[in-house]
Design a protein around this motif. Structure first.
Motif, PDB file in Angstrom:
ATOM      1  N   UNK A 190       0.794  -1.225   0.000  1.00  5.88           N
ATOM      2  CA  UNK A 190       0.000   0.000   0.000  1.00  5.88           C
ATOM      3  C   UNK A 190       0.819   1.263   0.000  1.00  5.88           C
ATOM      4  N   UNK A 191       2.138   1.154  -0.038  1.00  6.99           N
ATOM      5  CA  UNK A 191       2.975   2.352  -0.075  1.00  6.99           C
ATOM      6  C   UNK A 191       3.306   2.862   1.308  1.00  6.99           C
ATOM      7  N   UNK A 192       4.137   3.885   1.362  1.00  4.63           N
ATOM      8  CA  UNK A 192       4.520   4.460   2.646  1.00  4.63           C
ATOM      9  C   UNK A 192       3.357   5.215   3.266  1.00  4.63           C
ATOM     10  N   UNK A 193       3.322   5.253   4.597  1.00  3.00           N
ATOM     11  CA  UNK A 193       2.242   5.961   5.269  1.00  3.00           C
ATOM     12  C   UNK A 193       2.403   7.455   5.229  1.00  3.00           C
ATOM     13  N   UNK A 194       3.618   7.932   5.010  1.00  2.00           N
ATOM     14  CA  UNK A 194       3.897   9.363   4.967  1.00  2.00           C
ATOM     15  C   UNK A 194       4.535   9.728   3.631  1.00  2.00           C
ATOM     16  N   UNK A 195       4.304  10.944   3.153  1.00  2.00           N
ATOM     17  CA  UNK A 195       5.059  11.407   1.980  1.00  2.00           C
ATOM     18  C   UNK A 195       6.525  11.570   2.343  1.00  2.00           C
ATOM     19  N   UNK A 196       7.364  11.582   1.324  1.00  7.46           N
ATOM     20  CA  UNK A 196       8.801  11.685   1.548  1.00  7.46           C
ATOM     21  C   UNK A 196       9.426  12.686   0.584  1.00  7.46           C
ATOM     22  N   UNK A 197      10.600  13.151   0.948  1.00  9.28           N
ATOM     23  CA  UNK A 197      11.403  13.974   0.041  1.00  9.28           C
ATOM     24  C   UNK A 197      12.732  13.276  -0.190  1.00  9.28           C
ATOM     25  N   UNK A 198      13.358  13.593  -1.316  1.00  8.28           N
ATOM     26  CA  UNK A 198      14.661  13.031  -1.633  1.00  8.28           C
ATOM     27  C   UNK A 198      15.725  14.101  -1.398  1.00  8.28           C
ATOM     28  N   UNK A 199      16.752  13.733  -0.638  1.00 10.84           N
ATOM     29  CA  UNK A 199      17.844  14.646  -0.328  1.00 10.84           C
ATOM     30  C   UNK A 199      19.136  14.061  -0.870  1.00 10.84           C
ATOM     31  N   UNK A 200      19.873  14.871  -1.608  1.00 15.30           N
ATOM     32  CA  UNK A 200      21.160  14.477  -2.169  1.00 15.30           C
ATOM     33  C   UNK A 200      22.222  15.384  -1.590  1.00 15.30           C
ATOM     34  N   UNK A 201      23.343  14.802  -1.158  1.00 17.74           N
ATOM     35  CA  UNK A 201      24.388  15.608  -0.520  1.00 17.74           C
ATOM     36  C   UNK A 201      25.750  15.274  -1.086  1.00 17.74           C
ATOM     37  N   UNK A 202      26.611  16.267  -1.031  1.00 17.89           N
ATOM     38  CA  UNK A 202      28.034  16.130  -1.326  1.00 17.89           C
ATOM     39  C   UNK A 202      28.746  16.321   0.007  1.00 17.89           C
ATOM     40  N   UNK A 203      29.444  15.290   0.477  1.00 17.65           N
ATOM     41  CA  UNK A 203      30.004  15.271   1.831  1.00 17.65           C
ATOM     42  C   UNK A 203      31.516  15.087   1.777  1.00 17.65           C
ATOM     43  N   UNK A 204      32.234  15.832   2.614  1.00 15.85           N
ATOM     44  CA  UNK A 204      33.674  15.626   2.800  1.00 15.85           C
ATOM     45  C   UNK A 204      33.857  14.414   3.712  1.00 15.85           C
ATOM     46  N   UNK A 205      34.466  13.345   3.204  1.00 15.19           N
ATOM     47  CA  UNK A 205      34.488  12.083   3.934  1.00 15.19           C
ATOM     48  C   UNK A 205      35.269  12.163   5.239  1.00 15.19           C
ATOM     49  N   UNK A 206      36.350  12.944   5.285  1.00 16.43           N
ATOM     50  CA  UNK A 206      37.187  12.985   6.480  1.00 16.43           C
ATOM     51  C   UNK A 206      36.506  13.589   7.687  1.00 16.43           C
ATOM     52  N   UNK A 207      35.650  14.591   7.479  1.00 13.48           N
ATOM     53  CA  UNK A 207      34.986  15.281   8.592  1.00 13.48           C
ATOM     54  C   UNK A 207      33.472  15.129   8.553  1.00 13.48           C
ATOM     55  N   UNK A 208      32.948  14.538   7.471  1.00 10.89           N
ATOM     56  CA  UNK A 208      31.495  14.379   7.250  1.00 10.89           C
ATOM     57  C   UNK A 208      30.762  15.714   7.241  1.00 10.89           C
ATOM     58  N   UNK A 209      31.449  16.774   6.887  1.00 13.15           N
ATOM     59  CA  UNK A 209      30.798  18.063   6.726  1.00 13.15           C
ATOM     60  C   UNK A 209      30.131  18.137   5.352  1.00 13.15           C
ATOM     61  N   UNK A 210      29.118  18.983   5.258  1.00 15.24           N
ATOM     62  CA  UNK A 210      28.321  19.102   4.041  1.00 15.24           C
ATOM     63  C   UNK A 210      28.935  20.156   3.118  1.00 15.24           C
ATOM     64  N   UNK A 211      29.218  19.765   1.885  1.00 14.06           N
ATOM     65  CA  UNK A 211      29.729  20.696   0.892  1.00 14.06           C
ATOM     66  C   UNK A 211      28.578  21.330   0.120  1.00 14.06           C
ATOM     67  N   UNK A 212      27.558  20.555  -0.174  1.00 15.78           N
ATOM     68  CA  UNK A 212      26.374  21.077  -0.854  1.00 15.78           C
ATOM     69  C   UNK A 212      25.252  20.062  -0.726  1.00 15.78           C
ATOM     70  N   UNK A 213      24.031  20.541  -0.860  1.00 16.13           N
ATOM     71  CA  UNK A 213      22.842  19.691  -0.698  1.00 16.13           C
ATOM     72  C   UNK A 213      21.753  20.167  -1.640  1.00 16.13           C
ATOM     73  N   UNK A 214      20.968  19.229  -2.133  1.00 18.07           N
ATOM     74  CA  UNK A 214      19.759  19.557  -2.876  1.00 18.07           C
ATOM     75  C   UNK A 214      18.665  18.608  -2.394  1.00 18.07           C
ATOM     76  N   UNK A 215      17.444  19.104  -2.265  1.00 16.33           N
ATOM     77  CA  UNK A 215      16.329  18.228  -1.893  1.00 16.33           C
ATOM     78  C   UNK A 215      15.090  18.631  -2.672  1.00 16.33           C
TER      79      UNK A 215
END
Length: 439
Positions: free
Chosen positions: A150-175
């Motif tokens: 029956x599908x998910x009970x809630x709507x969802x959004x898709x988030x895409x991120x560019x992450x610096x692996x050494x510190x896991x800081x966010x370089x850029x994001x789109x959703x």
């Protein structure tokens, strides 16, 4: 503290990373400054929204009480839930997006094996989904995903991120809505890539057009491809890799078998990797294969966002505009915590940021908000701060190689959740890499 009606506007010690002047500039640039100073000035509302990301289990009136609980003796307003909601709507999402654009980027730290590889900043690209309220206004933009139950009970959004692996800081994001896939949104992150980076991505991002666009930025690429993909062999190299092409892009292909051994047995998988690093002497195939493992740092970043901070909760906002505001606030808070952790690791030479506990940083930041402590820096410069000292006092053990099942934590159906018992054990492991000698 700030005075008068601005006193509740703070984020504890994290205020030093996003000070009053910065928030005021965000409001000025986005033309979001209040026309007259009321009980809830725009600056205060910005900090309220940010603080709410530290306390997702509490409604906005409860967050207000945490911001003002230690301001004894100061005359502070006691706004209703309705007044707080109106103030958030007046503010909108533009100031929060401006703050994120200011703060995003890899934290500067010289330590940690995952930060740089042979002089290249290691970054990863991947996507995830986040759950939003099942409200009529939200459903005009975000949809529920179909499924066998029956599908998910809630709507969802898709988030895409560019992450610096050494510190896991966010370089850029789109959703955006889940109606489009990750490869549709990925080109919007390409402008944030630079020469001196190496991008790690899974096989979902192996489209030749996307890889050509990434390579055009000057960044290097290490991407997994589908094993059955037909590719020409232009030359063979002694390390087992071979020269090939993806469209007009020249790449080096590495075919390898990776065997994971645990107490429960062995599992062997075949991997095909492609990279724009064509020199096999300077960038050996075995080292590139081991480097690809760093891609999982972005999965850990998503775990910290969705599990540690949100606790698996649905977002609060019940309008598309409110969701934009809340997502950017969540990203700002995550970036502030990660920056504080990287700064603390930088004060102790040789300390890998991987050993900094995100949970400790998050809990300490919450405590500092309740205490209204460290809002303005002392005259003596403290690079680590209270958050950093707590993180450094209880570092995580040196990372061991472990594996655990990749599971859906929230079942689509409660009946499906009653199925066979799932083995959730994490195992210590050893990994063996065998590079093939031919395609």
């Amino acid at each position: 503290m700030a005075g008068g009606r601005f006193a509740p506007g703070h984020l504890g010690e994290l205020t030093q990373l996003v000070p009053f002047e910065t928030v005021d500039e965000a409001l000025r640039v986005t033309r979001s400054v209040q026309s007259r100073v009321r009980d809830l000035p725009s600056r205060v509302v910005v900090y309220l929204i940010l603080a709410a990301c530290l306390f997702p289990e509490t409604g906005y009136p409860g967050v207000w009480r945490k911001l003002t609980g230690s301001l004894g003796g100061l005359p502070v307003a006691v706004p209703t839930a309705s007044a707080l909601a109106q103030a958030r709507r007046r503010l909108g999402g533009k100031p929060l997006r401006w703050l994120f654009d200011l703060l995003r980027g890899p934290a500067s730290t010289p330590h940690g094996p995952g930060s740089r590889w042979r002089g290249l900043l290691v970054v990863a690209l991947d996507g995830t989904t986040m759950t939003v309220p099942d409200a009529p206004a939200v459903l005009r933009r975000f949809t529920k995903q179909a499924g066998n139950h029956g599908g998910t009970g809630y709507p969802q959004l898709r988030l895409l991120a560019l992450v610096a692996c050494g510190t896991r800081t966010l370089i850029d994001v789109v959703f955006n809505p889940t109606t489009a896939g990750e490869t549709t949104y990925a080109p919007r992150l390409v402008p944030s890539l630079r020469p001196g980076m190496i991008l790690l991505a899974d096989r979902n991002f192996g489209a030749k057009g996307l890889l050509a666009d990434i390579a055009a930025t000057g960044a290097e690429v290490l991407v997994r491809l589908k094993s059955g993909r037909r590719m020409p062999v232009l030359a063979r190299f002694p390390d087992g890799s071979h020269l090939s092409t993806l469209g007009e892009l020249r790449v080096r292909v590495i075919d390898c078998e990776i065997t994971v051994t645990t107490a429960a047995g062995k599992h062997t998988g075949h991997y095909r990797l492609a990279t724009t690093l064509l020199g096999h002497h300077r960038h050996p195939a075995a080292e590139l294969t081991a480097l690809y493992h760093q891609r999982w740092e972005i999965e850990t970043a998503y775990l910290e966002l969705k599990s540690t901070i949100l606790g698996g909760r649905v977002l609060r906002a019940r309008t598309p505009e409110g969701i934009d505001q809340e997502i950017y606030a969540l990203l700002v808070v995550y970036q502030l915590l990660r920056t504080a952790m990287a700064d603390a690791a930088g004060t102790r030479p040789g300390t890998d940021p991987d050993r900094a506990s995100f949970s400790i940083a998050w809990q300490t930041a919450r405590d500092q908000v309740v205490l209204a402590a460290g809002v303005i820096a002392d005259s003596v410069i403290d690079l680590a701060g209270t958050i950093g000292r707590h993180v450094l006092a209880d570092p995580l053990p040196t990372r061991r190689l472990r594996v655990s099942p990749r599971l859906v934590k929230r079942a689509i159906s409660k009946y499906q959740a009653r199925g066979p018992r799932i083995n959730r054990t994490s195992y210590t492991t050893s990994i063996d890499i065998l590079t093939a000698t031919g395609p």
